[in-house]
Design a protein around this motif. Sequence first.
Motif, PDB file in Angstrom:
ATOM      1  N   LEU A   1      23.461 -20.479  10.882  1.00 32.39           N
ATOM      2  CA  LEU A   1      22.567 -20.220   9.751  1.00 32.39           C
ATOM      3  C   LEU A   1      22.362 -21.474   8.908  1.00 32.39           C
ATOM      4  CD1 LEU A   1      23.870 -16.703   8.675  1.00 32.39           C
ATOM      5  CD2 LEU A   1      21.714 -17.237   9.818  1.00 32.39           C
ATOM      6  N   TRP A   2      23.427 -22.237   8.712  1.00 41.77           N
ATOM      7  CA  TRP A   2      23.342 -23.474   7.933  1.00 41.77           C
ATOM      8  C   TRP A   2      22.427 -24.484   8.623  1.00 41.77           C
ATOM      9  CZ3 TRP A   2      25.424 -28.451   8.959  1.00 41.77           C
ATOM     10  CH2 TRP A   2      25.395 -29.318   7.874  1.00 41.77           C
ATOM     11  N   VAL A   3      22.614 -24.657   9.934  1.00 39.79           N
ATOM     12  CA  VAL A   3      21.773 -25.585  10.694  1.00 39.79           C
ATOM     13  C   VAL A   3      20.322 -25.114  10.644  1.00 39.79           C
ATOM     14  CG1 VAL A   3      21.263 -26.440  13.019  1.00 39.79           C
ATOM     15  CG2 VAL A   3      23.615 -26.418  12.197  1.00 39.79           C
ATOM     16  N   HIS A   4      20.107 -23.825  10.803  1.00 41.66           N
ATOM     17  CA  HIS A   4      18.757 -23.266  10.767  1.00 41.66           C
ATOM     18  C   HIS A   4      18.084 -23.551   9.422  1.00 41.66           C
ATOM     19  CE1 HIS A   4      15.458 -20.550  11.684  1.00 41.66           C
ATOM     20  NE2 HIS A   4      15.642 -20.008  10.497  1.00 41.66           N
ATOM     21  N   GLN A   5      18.813 -23.372   8.329  1.00 41.86           N
ATOM     22  CA  GLN A   5      18.252 -23.626   7.004  1.00 41.86           C
ATOM     23  C   GLN A   5      17.880 -25.091   6.820  1.00 41.86           C
ATOM     24  OE1 GLN A   5      21.315 -22.151   4.411  1.00 41.86           O
ATOM     25  NE2 GLN A   5      20.252 -20.203   4.099  1.00 41.86           N
ATOM     26  N   LEU A   6      18.622 -25.988   7.421  1.00 44.12           N
ATOM     27  CA  LEU A   6      18.343 -27.412   7.277  1.00 44.12           C
ATOM     28  C   LEU A   6      17.149 -27.878   8.110  1.00 44.12           C
ATOM     29  CD1 LEU A   6      21.923 -28.955   7.252  1.00 44.12           C
ATOM     30  CD2 LEU A   6      20.311 -28.849   5.358  1.00 44.12           C
ATOM     31  N   VAL A   7      17.012 -27.360   9.311  1.00 40.62           N
ATOM     32  CA  VAL A   7      15.990 -27.898  10.211  1.00 40.62           C
ATOM     33  C   VAL A   7      14.725 -27.055  10.286  1.00 40.62           C
ATOM     34  CG1 VAL A   7      17.710 -29.080  11.607  1.00 40.62           C
ATOM     35  CG2 VAL A   7      16.900 -26.841  12.317  1.00 40.62           C
ATOM     36  N   GLU A   8      14.778 -25.800   9.891  1.00 40.33           N
ATOM     37  CA  GLU A   8      13.609 -24.935  10.040  1.00 40.33           C
ATOM     38  C   GLU A   8      12.394 -25.389   9.228  1.00 40.33           C
ATOM     39  OE1 GLU A   8      11.130 -22.484  11.707  1.00 40.33           O
ATOM     40  OE2 GLU A   8      13.159 -22.878  12.411  1.00 40.33           O
ATOM     41  N   PRO A   9      12.553 -25.914   8.009  1.00 41.91           N
ATOM     42  CA  PRO A   9      11.342 -26.395   7.314  1.00 41.91           C
ATOM     43  C   PRO A   9      10.615 -27.488   8.106  1.00 41.91           C
ATOM     44  CG  PRO A   9      13.135 -26.180   5.759  1.00 41.91           C
ATOM     45  CD  PRO A   9      13.718 -25.954   7.133  1.00 41.91           C
ATOM     46  N   TYR A  10      11.363 -28.380   8.713  1.00 40.84           N
ATOM     47  CA  TYR A  10      10.759 -29.452   9.510  1.00 40.84           C
ATOM     48  C   TYR A  10      10.162 -28.892  10.804  1.00 40.84           C
ATOM     49  CZ  TYR A  10      10.352 -33.828  12.100  1.00 40.84           C
ATOM     50  OH  TYR A  10       9.876 -34.887  12.846  1.00 40.84           O
TER      51      TYR A  10
END
Length: 94
Positions: free
Chosen positions: A40-49
């Motif tokens: 979830l943490w990784v998803h939150q960091l990369v999903e906007p990009y």
Amino acid sequence: MLSTTIIQLGAYAFEIYYWLILIAIFGSWFPQFQTSKIGLWVHQLVEPYLGFFRRFIPPLGPIDFSPIIALLALRYLSGFALEGLRQSLNFLGI
């Protein structure tokens, strides 16, 4: 010396983000990773990009090519950003 350190930190930041995108891509193959705290943490960091690229590059069936284009763009843009940073630091005399 200080400018070299700043540029190196910028290069590390781009490299870390590159690897986070790869982790998100490979993690998407495993549902248990996607629901874990790290996933979830990784998803939150990369999903906007990645979401930016998904708006313009639709998946072709079950295959989503937008992360590949996003990784290539990140490599390309990081070169420009780091060169701009280097020139700015040189201009400021740092």
